[in-house]
Scaffold this active site. Structure first.
Site, PDB file in Angstrom:
ATOM      1  N   PRO A  89     -11.816  -3.156 -26.256  1.00 28.33           N
ATOM      2  CA  PRO A  89     -12.865  -4.149 -26.503  1.00 28.33           C
ATOM      3  C   PRO A  89     -13.159  -4.318 -27.996  1.00 28.33           C
ATOM      4  CG  PRO A  89     -13.748  -2.246 -25.288  1.00 28.33           C
ATOM      5  CD  PRO A  89     -12.279  -2.037 -25.414  1.00 28.33           C
ATOM      6  N   GLU A 116     -13.187   7.208 -23.211  1.00 28.91           N
ATOM      7  CA  GLU A 116     -13.906   6.587 -24.332  1.00 28.91           C
ATOM      8  C   GLU A 116     -12.953   5.907 -25.316  1.00 28.91           C
ATOM      9  OE1 GLU A 116     -17.283   6.195 -24.687  1.00 28.91           O
ATOM     10  OE2 GLU A 116     -17.031   6.869 -22.634  1.00 28.91           O
ATOM     11  N   ARG A 154       4.588 -16.396 -18.430  1.00 32.76           N
ATOM     12  CA  ARG A 154       4.675 -17.792 -18.000  1.00 32.76           C
ATOM     13  C   ARG A 154       5.142 -18.721 -19.111  1.00 32.76           C
ATOM     14  NH1 ARG A 154       0.411 -20.765 -18.860  1.00 32.76           N
ATOM     15  NH2 ARG A 154       0.430 -21.925 -16.907  1.00 32.76           N
ATOM     16  N   ASP A 169      -1.668 -27.372 -19.168  1.00 33.03           N
ATOM     17  CA  ASP A 169      -2.760 -26.450 -18.859  1.00 33.03           C
ATOM     18  C   ASP A 169      -3.830 -26.461 -19.936  1.00 33.03           C
ATOM     19  OD1 ASP A 169      -1.823 -25.555 -16.535  1.00 33.03           O
ATOM     20  OD2 ASP A 169      -1.238 -23.564 -17.224  1.00 33.03           O
TER      21      ASP A 169
HETATM   22  N1  ADE Z   1     -10.265  -1.961 -22.418  1.00 34.01           N
HETATM   23  C1  ADE Z   1     -11.558  -1.878 -22.046  1.00 34.01           C
HETATM   24  N2  ADE Z   1     -12.178  -3.050 -22.169  1.00 34.01           N
HETATM   25  C2  ADE Z   1     -11.270  -3.928 -22.668  1.00 34.01           C
HETATM   26  C3  ADE Z   1     -11.309  -5.294 -23.043  1.00 34.01           C
HETATM   27  N3  ADE Z   1     -12.418  -6.024 -22.935  1.00 34.01           N
HETATM   28  N4  ADE Z   1     -10.174  -5.861 -23.504  1.00 34.01           N
HETATM   29  C4  ADE Z   1      -9.045  -5.129 -23.626  1.00 34.01           C
HETATM   30  N5  ADE Z   1      -8.947  -3.842 -23.308  1.00 34.01           N
HETATM   31  C5  ADE Z   1     -10.042  -3.234 -22.820  1.00 34.01           C
END
Ligand code: ADE
Length: 254
Positions: A89, A116, A154, A169
Protein backbone atom coordinates in the site's frame (compact mmCIF):
# COMPACT_ATOMS: atom_id res chain seq x y z
CA UNK A 1 6.14 -12.60 -21.27
CA UNK A 2 7.36 -14.31 -18.12
CA UNK A 3 6.03 -13.41 -14.66
CA UNK A 4 7.54 -14.82 -11.46
CA UNK A 5 5.63 -14.39 -8.22
CA UNK A 6 7.41 -14.62 -4.87
CA UNK A 7 4.71 -15.39 -2.32
CA UNK A 8 3.96 -17.51 0.73
CA UNK A 9 0.85 -18.62 -1.22
CA UNK A 10 1.99 -19.34 -4.78
CA UNK A 11 -1.00 -21.68 -5.31
CA UNK A 12 -3.33 -18.75 -4.77
CA UNK A 13 -1.79 -16.92 -7.74
CA UNK A 14 -1.89 -20.06 -9.91
CA UNK A 15 -5.62 -20.42 -9.12
CA UNK A 16 -6.41 -16.77 -9.84
CA UNK A 17 -4.57 -16.88 -13.14
CA UNK A 18 -6.16 -20.09 -14.38
CA UNK A 19 -9.38 -18.61 -15.77
CA UNK A 20 -10.63 -16.44 -18.60
CA UNK A 21 -8.25 -14.19 -20.51
CA UNK A 22 -5.25 -14.89 -18.24
CA UNK A 23 -5.80 -18.66 -18.43
CA UNK A 24 -6.07 -18.41 -22.21
CA UNK A 25 -2.92 -16.25 -22.41
CA UNK A 26 -1.09 -19.05 -20.59
CA UNK A 27 -2.55 -21.73 -22.87
CA UNK A 28 -1.45 -19.70 -25.89
CA UNK A 29 2.07 -19.38 -24.39
CA UNK A 30 1.77 -15.59 -24.36
CA UNK A 31 2.34 -15.64 -20.62
CA UNK A 32 4.34 -18.04 -18.46
CA UNK A 33 3.70 -17.79 -14.73
CA UNK A 34 6.02 -19.20 -12.07
CA UNK A 35 5.40 -19.27 -8.32
CA UNK A 36 8.21 -19.18 -5.76
CA UNK A 37 7.74 -19.75 -2.03
CA UNK A 38 10.29 -18.06 0.27
CA UNK A 39 9.55 -20.74 2.85
CA UNK A 40 11.36 -23.21 0.58
CA UNK A 41 14.49 -21.05 1.07
CA UNK A 42 14.17 -20.65 4.85
CA UNK A 43 16.60 -22.28 7.27
CA UNK A 44 15.80 -24.55 10.22
CA UNK A 45 13.12 -27.06 11.05
CA UNK A 46 10.40 -24.42 11.29
CA UNK A 47 11.37 -22.79 8.01
CA UNK A 48 10.79 -19.44 9.56
CA UNK A 49 10.16 -16.50 7.23
CA UNK A 50 9.07 -13.76 9.68
CA UNK A 51 10.16 -12.26 12.99
CA UNK A 52 9.12 -9.57 15.47
CA UNK A 53 9.72 -5.94 14.51
CA UNK A 54 12.62 -4.07 16.09
CA UNK A 55 11.25 -1.25 18.21
CA UNK A 56 8.25 -3.31 19.24
CA UNK A 57 4.68 -3.08 18.05
CA UNK A 58 2.17 -5.54 16.67
CA UNK A 59 2.63 -7.97 13.81
CA UNK A 60 5.57 -9.65 12.21
CA UNK A 61 8.03 -8.60 9.51
CA UNK A 62 9.25 -10.81 6.65
CA UNK A 63 12.95 -11.59 7.12
CA UNK A 64 15.73 -10.74 4.68
CA UNK A 65 17.42 -14.12 4.25
CA UNK A 66 14.61 -16.36 2.88
CA UNK A 67 13.44 -13.60 0.53
CA UNK A 68 16.95 -12.88 -0.71
CA UNK A 69 17.66 -16.56 -1.38
CA UNK A 70 14.26 -16.97 -3.06
CA UNK A 71 14.79 -13.92 -5.28
CA UNK A 72 18.28 -15.18 -6.25
CA UNK A 73 16.81 -18.54 -7.30
CA UNK A 74 14.03 -16.77 -9.19
CA UNK A 75 16.50 -14.62 -11.15
CA UNK A 76 18.76 -17.60 -11.84
CA UNK A 77 15.89 -19.58 -13.37
CA UNK A 78 15.96 -17.48 -16.55
CA UNK A 79 18.57 -15.14 -18.07
CA UNK A 80 15.83 -12.72 -19.16
CA UNK A 81 16.00 -9.66 -16.92
CA UNK A 82 12.96 -7.94 -15.38
CA UNK A 83 12.27 -5.54 -12.53
CA UNK A 84 11.41 -6.74 -9.03
CA UNK A 85 8.09 -5.12 -8.12
CA UNK A 86 6.96 -5.12 -4.50
CA UNK A 87 3.19 -4.95 -3.99
CA UNK A 88 2.49 -2.69 -1.02
CA UNK A 89 0.00 0.00 0.00
CA UNK A 90 3.06 2.32 0.26
CA UNK A 91 3.70 1.95 -3.47
CA UNK A 92 2.87 4.19 -6.44
CA UNK A 93 -0.80 3.74 -7.41
CA UNK A 94 -1.23 1.42 -10.42
CA UNK A 95 -2.62 3.10 -13.54
CA UNK A 96 -3.38 1.86 -17.04
CA UNK A 97 -0.33 3.82 -18.28
CA UNK A 98 1.87 1.86 -15.85
CA UNK A 99 0.17 -1.39 -16.91
CA UNK A 100 1.04 -0.61 -20.55
CA UNK A 101 4.70 -0.05 -19.59
CA UNK A 102 4.87 -3.30 -17.63
CA UNK A 103 3.06 -5.28 -20.35
CA UNK A 104 5.80 -4.34 -22.83
CA UNK A 105 8.57 -5.90 -20.68
CA UNK A 106 9.76 -9.48 -21.26
CA UNK A 107 9.75 -10.34 -17.55
CA UNK A 108 8.37 -9.19 -14.18
CA UNK A 109 9.22 -10.48 -10.73
CA UNK A 110 6.37 -9.70 -8.32
CA UNK A 111 7.18 -9.74 -4.61
CA UNK A 112 4.20 -10.23 -2.27
CA UNK A 113 4.49 -9.18 1.35
CA UNK A 114 2.46 -10.60 4.25
CA UNK A 115 2.17 -9.59 7.90
CA UNK A 116 3.40 -6.03 8.56
CA UNK A 117 5.56 -6.09 5.43
CA UNK A 118 9.13 -6.84 4.41
CA UNK A 119 12.38 -5.81 6.15
CA UNK A 120 13.17 -2.41 4.62
CA UNK A 121 16.79 -3.39 3.92
CA UNK A 122 15.57 -6.12 1.55
CA UNK A 123 13.33 -3.58 -0.18
CA UNK A 124 16.21 -1.10 -0.55
CA UNK A 125 18.61 -3.73 -1.92
CA UNK A 126 16.38 -5.85 -4.15
CA UNK A 127 13.25 -3.97 -5.18
CA UNK A 128 13.12 -1.79 -8.31
CA UNK A 129 9.61 -0.48 -7.88
CA UNK A 130 6.79 -0.45 -5.31
CA UNK A 131 3.20 -0.57 -6.55
CA UNK A 132 -0.13 -0.19 -4.74
CA UNK A 133 -3.43 -1.26 -6.27
CA UNK A 134 -5.40 1.27 -4.21
CA UNK A 135 -5.72 3.22 -0.99
CA UNK A 136 -6.77 0.34 1.22
CA UNK A 137 -4.84 -2.31 3.11
CA UNK A 138 -5.03 -5.96 2.06
CA UNK A 139 -3.70 -8.82 4.13
CA UNK A 140 -0.96 -9.45 1.59
CA UNK A 141 0.36 -8.56 -1.84
CA UNK A 142 -1.13 -11.61 -3.61
CA UNK A 143 -4.33 -9.90 -4.75
CA UNK A 144 -2.23 -6.97 -5.97
CA UNK A 145 -0.03 -9.39 -7.93
CA UNK A 146 -3.15 -11.04 -9.40
CA UNK A 147 -4.41 -7.61 -10.49
CA UNK A 148 -1.08 -6.78 -12.19
CA UNK A 149 -1.01 -10.20 -13.89
CA UNK A 150 -4.56 -9.82 -15.22
CA UNK A 151 -4.03 -6.27 -16.45
CA UNK A 152 -0.77 -7.05 -18.28
CA UNK A 153 -1.89 -10.45 -19.62
CA UNK A 154 -4.85 -8.98 -21.49
CA UNK A 155 -2.53 -6.53 -23.25
CA UNK A 156 -0.33 -9.29 -24.66
CA UNK A 157 -0.75 -9.48 -28.43
CA UNK A 158 -3.25 -12.27 -29.17
CA UNK A 159 -4.63 -12.59 -25.64
CA UNK A 160 -8.00 -11.04 -26.43
CA UNK A 161 -10.26 -12.55 -29.03
CA UNK A 162 -11.34 -9.13 -30.20
CA UNK A 163 -8.27 -6.88 -30.03
CA UNK A 164 -10.57 -3.89 -30.37
CA UNK A 165 -12.11 -4.47 -26.97
CA UNK A 166 -8.88 -3.59 -25.16
CA UNK A 167 -8.64 -0.31 -27.00
CA UNK A 168 -12.23 0.65 -26.31
CA UNK A 169 -12.12 -0.21 -22.60
CA UNK A 170 -12.08 2.42 -19.90
CA UNK A 171 -8.79 4.33 -19.72
CA UNK A 172 -7.63 2.99 -23.07
CA UNK A 173 -9.45 5.65 -25.09
CA UNK A 174 -7.66 8.83 -24.01
CA UNK A 175 -8.01 8.05 -20.31
CA UNK A 176 -11.82 8.40 -20.37
CA UNK A 177 -14.31 6.04 -18.75
CA UNK A 178 -16.13 3.62 -21.04
CA UNK A 179 -19.57 4.33 -22.54
CA UNK A 180 -22.59 2.16 -21.54
CA UNK A 181 -23.16 -1.10 -23.45
CA UNK A 182 -26.44 -2.88 -24.32
CA UNK A 183 -27.45 -6.21 -25.84
CA UNK A 184 -30.68 -8.03 -26.75
CA UNK A 185 -33.56 -7.67 -26.09
CA UNK A 186 -33.95 -4.11 -27.38
CA UNK A 187 -37.09 -3.69 -25.34
CA UNK A 188 -37.33 -4.94 -21.76
CA UNK A 189 -39.20 -4.18 -18.55
CA UNK A 190 -35.95 -2.59 -17.31
CA UNK A 191 -35.90 -0.15 -20.21
CA UNK A 192 -35.24 0.47 -23.89
CA UNK A 193 -31.92 0.38 -25.70
CA UNK A 194 -31.12 3.96 -26.86
CA UNK A 195 -32.55 4.40 -30.37
CA UNK A 196 -29.26 5.67 -31.84
CA UNK A 197 -27.62 2.28 -31.19
CA UNK A 198 -30.30 0.63 -33.33
CA UNK A 199 -30.19 3.24 -36.07
CA UNK A 200 -27.43 1.65 -38.15
CA UNK A 201 -25.89 5.14 -38.48
CA UNK A 202 -22.28 4.36 -37.58
CA UNK A 203 -21.14 7.98 -37.37
CA UNK A 204 -24.04 8.84 -35.03
CA UNK A 205 -23.28 5.76 -32.90
CA UNK A 206 -19.59 6.70 -32.61
CA UNK A 207 -20.58 10.27 -31.67
CA UNK A 208 -23.07 9.05 -29.04
CA UNK A 209 -20.50 6.67 -27.52
CA UNK A 210 -17.86 9.36 -27.35
CA UNK A 211 -20.33 11.74 -25.74
CA UNK A 212 -21.35 9.13 -23.16
CA UNK A 213 -17.69 8.42 -22.36
CA UNK A 214 -17.02 12.14 -21.91
CA UNK A 215 -20.19 12.66 -19.88
CA UNK A 216 -19.62 9.72 -17.58
CA UNK A 217 -16.06 10.80 -16.95
CA UNK A 218 -17.31 14.31 -16.13
CA UNK A 219 -19.93 12.93 -13.74
CA UNK A 220 -17.90 10.18 -12.06
CA UNK A 221 -14.20 11.01 -12.42
CA UNK A 222 -13.77 14.71 -13.19
CA UNK A 223 -10.10 14.36 -12.17
CA UNK A 224 -9.52 12.25 -15.31
CA UNK A 225 -10.93 14.97 -17.56
CA UNK A 226 -8.20 17.35 -16.41
CA UNK A 227 -5.61 14.91 -17.78
CA UNK A 228 -7.41 14.04 -21.05
CA UNK A 229 -6.58 15.93 -24.23
CA UNK A 230 -9.99 16.85 -25.67
CA UNK A 231 -10.58 18.00 -29.24
CA UNK A 232 -12.89 20.86 -30.14
CA UNK A 233 -15.54 18.29 -31.14
CA UNK A 234 -15.13 16.56 -27.74
CA UNK A 235 -15.69 19.84 -25.93
CA UNK A 236 -18.86 20.48 -27.91
CA UNK A 237 -20.16 16.96 -27.15
CA UNK A 238 -19.41 17.39 -23.46
CA UNK A 239 -21.04 20.82 -23.37
CA UNK A 240 -24.21 19.34 -24.90
CA UNK A 241 -24.13 16.48 -22.37
CA UNK A 242 -23.77 18.96 -19.51
CA UNK A 243 -26.67 21.07 -20.81
CA UNK A 244 -28.88 17.97 -21.08
CA UNK A 245 -28.04 16.85 -17.55
CA UNK A 246 -28.81 20.22 -15.93
CA UNK A 247 -32.23 20.62 -14.31
CA UNK A 248 -34.61 22.80 -16.42
CA UNK A 249 -34.00 26.51 -15.67
CA UNK A 250 -36.02 27.81 -12.73
CA UNK A 251 -35.71 24.50 -10.84
CA UNK A 252 -33.01 24.39 -8.17
CA UNK A 253 -29.48 25.72 -8.61
CA UNK A 254 -28.34 29.26 -7.98
N1 ADE B 1 -0.62 -5.28 -0.01
C1 ADE B 1 -1.45 -4.87 0.97
N2 ADE B 1 -2.25 -3.88 0.55
C2 ADE B 1 -1.91 -3.62 -0.73
C3 ADE B 1 -2.35 -2.69 -1.71
N3 ADE B 1 -3.32 -1.81 -1.46
N4 ADE B 1 -1.78 -2.73 -2.93
C4 ADE B 1 -0.79 -3.61 -3.19
N5 ADE B 1 -0.32 -4.49 -2.32
C5 ADE B 1 -0.87 -4.52 -1.10
Amino acid sequence: MRIDVVSLFPEFIAQCAGFGVVGRAQERALLSLHGWNPRDYAEGGYRRVDDRPFGGGPGMVMMIEPLQACLAATRAADPVVGPVIYLTPQGTPLTQAKVRQLAALPRLILLCGRYEGVDERLVAAEVDEEISIGDYVLSGGELGAAVVIDAVARLQEGALNDAESAIQDSFESDGLLDCPHYTHPASHALGEVPAVLRSGDHAAIARWRRQQALGRTWLRRPDLLDEASLSKADRALLEAFRRDSLPPSGEGGA
